[in-house]
Write a protein that holds these residues in place. Structure first.
Motif, mmCIF file in Angstrom:
data_model
loop_
_atom_site.group_PDB
_atom_site.id
_atom_site.type_symbol
_atom_site.label_atom_id
_atom_site.label_comp_id
_atom_site.label_asym_id
_atom_site.label_seq_id
_atom_site.Cartn_x
_atom_site.Cartn_y
_atom_site.Cartn_z
ATOM 1 N N ASN A 1 -6.641 7.743 -53.243
ATOM 2 C CA ASN A 1 -5.700 8.465 -54.110
ATOM 3 C C ASN A 1 -4.231 8.171 -53.806
ATOM 4 O O ASN A 1 -3.347 8.724 -54.472
ATOM 5 N N LEU A 2 -3.990 7.355 -52.796
ATOM 6 C CA LEU A 2 -2.592 7.112 -52.405
ATOM 7 C C LEU A 2 -1.799 6.376 -53.482
ATOM 8 O O LEU A 2 -0.611 6.611 -53.647
ATOM 9 N N GLY A 3 -2.465 5.479 -54.182
ATOM 10 C CA GLY A 3 -1.754 4.690 -55.185
ATOM 11 C C GLY A 3 -1.072 3.495 -54.555
ATOM 12 O O GLY A 3 -1.350 3.141 -53.405
ATOM 13 N N PRO A 4 -0.149 2.879 -55.312
ATOM 14 C CA PRO A 4 0.507 1.678 -54.798
ATOM 15 C C PRO A 4 1.384 1.977 -53.598
ATOM 16 O O PRO A 4 1.809 3.114 -53.394
ATOM 17 N N ALA A 5 1.645 0.939 -52.824
ATOM 18 C CA ALA A 5 2.487 1.097 -51.630
ATOM 19 C C ALA A 5 3.873 1.573 -52.042
ATOM 20 O O ALA A 5 4.388 1.151 -53.079
ATOM 21 N N PRO A 6 4.466 2.453 -51.252
ATOM 22 C CA PRO A 6 5.799 2.942 -51.602
ATOM 23 C C PRO A 6 6.821 1.818 -51.529
ATOM 24 O O PRO A 6 6.731 0.952 -50.673
ATOM 25 N N SER A 7 7.771 1.863 -52.439
ATOM 26 C CA SER A 7 8.793 0.809 -52.443
ATOM 27 C C SER A 7 10.027 1.287 -51.685
ATOM 28 O O SER A 7 10.314 2.482 -51.641
ATOM 29 N N ARG A 8 10.720 0.316 -51.145
ATOM 30 C CA ARG A 8 11.938 0.648 -50.404
ATOM 31 C C ARG A 8 13.125 0.774 -51.357
ATOM 32 O O ARG A 8 13.280 -0.009 -52.275
ATOM 33 N N GLY A 9 13.978 1.750 -51.060
ATOM 34 C CA GLY A 9 15.221 1.866 -51.802
ATOM 35 C C GLY A 9 16.281 0.997 -51.152
ATOM 36 O O GLY A 9 16.027 0.322 -50.155
ATOM 37 N N ASP B 1 9.878 6.536 -48.386
ATOM 38 C CA ASP B 1 11.197 5.905 -48.299
ATOM 39 C C ASP B 1 12.310 6.931 -48.056
ATOM 40 O O ASP B 1 13.369 6.593 -47.533
ATOM 41 N N TYR C 1 3.387 9.962 -48.619
ATOM 42 C CA TYR C 1 3.279 8.508 -48.763
ATOM 43 C C TYR C 1 4.164 8.001 -49.898
ATOM 44 O O TYR C 1 4.883 7.020 -49.754
ATOM 45 N N TRP D 1 -10.002 10.594 -44.854
ATOM 46 C CA TRP D 1 -9.187 9.391 -45.013
ATOM 47 C C TRP D 1 -9.662 8.517 -46.183
ATOM 48 O O TRP D 1 -8.818 8.092 -47.003
ATOM 49 N N THR E 1 -11.088 9.336 -48.911
ATOM 50 C CA THR E 1 -10.670 9.992 -50.157
ATOM 51 C C THR E 1 -9.166 9.842 -50.350
ATOM 52 O O THR E 1 -8.687 9.537 -51.454
ATOM 53 N N LEU E 2 -8.440 10.068 -49.272
ATOM 54 C CA LEU E 2 -6.977 9.976 -49.349
ATOM 55 C C LEU E 2 -6.549 8.560 -49.729
ATOM 56 O O LEU E 2 -5.694 8.369 -50.596
ATOM 57 N N ARG E 3 -7.153 7.580 -49.081
ATOM 58 C CA ARG E 3 -6.772 6.174 -49.325
ATOM 59 C C ARG E 3 -6.962 5.816 -50.800
ATOM 60 O O ARG E 3 -6.128 5.130 -51.392
ATOM 61 N N GLN F 1 -4.578 16.910 -48.401
ATOM 62 C CA GLN F 1 -4.639 15.617 -49.103
ATOM 63 C C GLN F 1 -3.352 15.401 -49.909
ATOM 64 O O GLN F 1 -2.727 14.351 -49.842
#
Lengths: 176, 210
Positions: free
Chosen positions: A71-79, B77, B73, A65, A67-69, B66
């Protein structure tokens, strides 16, 4: 002797056959050594595969987790669609019962609108003219014209809507 | 009394707050902890699948897992909730495994016909040149496991996928059908032939297991 189909064997091994069908297959297996051997081999293979899988516990590493966190990058945006869905849920809730009720109400409204918009023309317009022959239609038109001419010549209150009251009523009026 | 009545799960707020779709919504709102819960819920299941698809290479498998969660993620959406979240993850993982296999350009695998009936023909099987597995000597359980691992590892991808999902992961045919986007009948056919291949390879040892 007829062999069992692959599907029958699968269903038998999965235990999804009906009681009667299962009894029939078991009876067949007692009489058919080839199918019985095939079923035993398949059962053994399934069991061996499961045993192998369970003997090797497969887990992610402890730092999976973190490592994953990173590499996740910015929060996904809603369409747009997702935003609309969220607004809908906020307005009407996420309960399945609520959604079911709203769905039923929406369906009822749509059906009512559909019934109104797509109802047969006959339900909204008179069909007398369509069902008359050309001869009858000409007679009716002639009668209407005569009646209108009569009304125009000697209008009598309350007499406009009737074609049959014309001459008789005049005569009656004239007679004491 | 109404307050003492047991309510069904659909009305239970605490259950709803733990549902996948709820956590997805929270993650979309920027709550990373919600996504962590989803990851924690499915990481080992996906790992169990991927590690079998990468012939037991745990390091590579963890990289794929991963990447699976990163892709999920970033496209969270697009998850509509029509299939389950785990089905969606399996689909992403399956595509990544296939992509990696293509990139590696491994040795070509033996082609199998899915319609080939299972019979006594031994030509389809690949015998293991190892004298330890002679029936007369018997087979220890661990040796059998190694043999199963080897046979599954040598299976063509389409058969291995369904065998791992069905017999190792315990997934339903319908879910496998959704993950692989193939008809239910094809799923069942592939599983049958995958089991039959495995059974054919294990045949000499059936009576020798201790």
């Amino acid at each position: 002797m007829t062999r069992l189909s692959n599907e029958q064997i699968m269903d038998y091994l999965d235990g999804t056959l009906s009681k009667e069908e299962r009894a029939r297959v078991e009876s067949h297996l007692q009489a058919n050594a080839e199918d019985a051997q095939l079923v035993n081999e398949l059962r053994f293979a399934m069991s061996a595969a499961k045993d192998w899988h369970e003997s090797e516990t497969v887990r992610v590493s402890d730092n999976f987790w973190p490592t994953l966190r990173d590499n996740l990058g910015p929060a996904p945006s809603r369409g747009v669609l997702s935003s609309l869905q969220k607004s809908w849920r906020q307005a009407f809730g996420t309960s399945p019962a609520t959604r079911l009720s709203l769905g039923a109400a929406t369906a009822a409204i749509v059906l009512a609108m559909g019934a109104f918009l797509f109802a047969p023309q006959s339900a909204q317009q008179p069909v007398v003219a369509e069902s008359l022959s050309a001869q009858d239609l000409a007679f009716v038109e002639q009668s209407v014209e005569q009646h209108e001419a009569y009304v125009a010549a000697s209008p009598v209150a309350g007499d406009v809507s009737s074609l049959e009251t014309g001459d008789d009523e005049v005569e009656n009026d004239e007679n004491p | 009394m109404v307050s003492s009545m047991a309510l069904p799960n659909v009305w239970n707020a605490s259950d709803a707050s733990e549902s996948d779709i709820y956590l997805v919504e929270k993650a979309l709102d920027g709550e990373i902890a919600a996504y962590e819960k989803l990851v924690s819920r499915y990481q080992n299941k996906i790992m169990g699948y991927v590690v079998r698809m990468t012939n037991g290479d745990r390091e590579e498998a963890e990289d794929v897992v991963q990447e699976t969660f990163i892709k999920a993620y970033r496209s969270l959406d697009s998850f509509r909730g029509q299939a389950s979240f785990s089905t969606w993850l399996y689909k992403i993982a399956t595509n990544l495994v296939i992509d990696r296999a293509r990139l590696k350009k491994r040795r070509p695998q033996q082609a199998y016909s899915l319609d080939e009936p299972f019979g006594d023909d031994e030509t389809g099987g690949r015998e293991i040149p190892d004298s330890r597995y002679e029936p007369s000597k018997g087979v220890e359980r661990e040796e059998l496991r190694q043999l199963v691992r080897q046979v599954v590892g040598e299976m063509p991808t389409d058969k291995r996928q369904v065998l791992v999902m069905c017999d190792l992961q315990g997934m339903a045919y319908e879910e496998i059908s959704q993950v692989l986007s193939i008809p239910l009948g094809t799923v069942k056919s592939r599983i049958f032939h995958a089991r039959a291949d495995l059974a054919r390879r294990l045949r000499p040892y059936i009576s020798g297991v201790k």
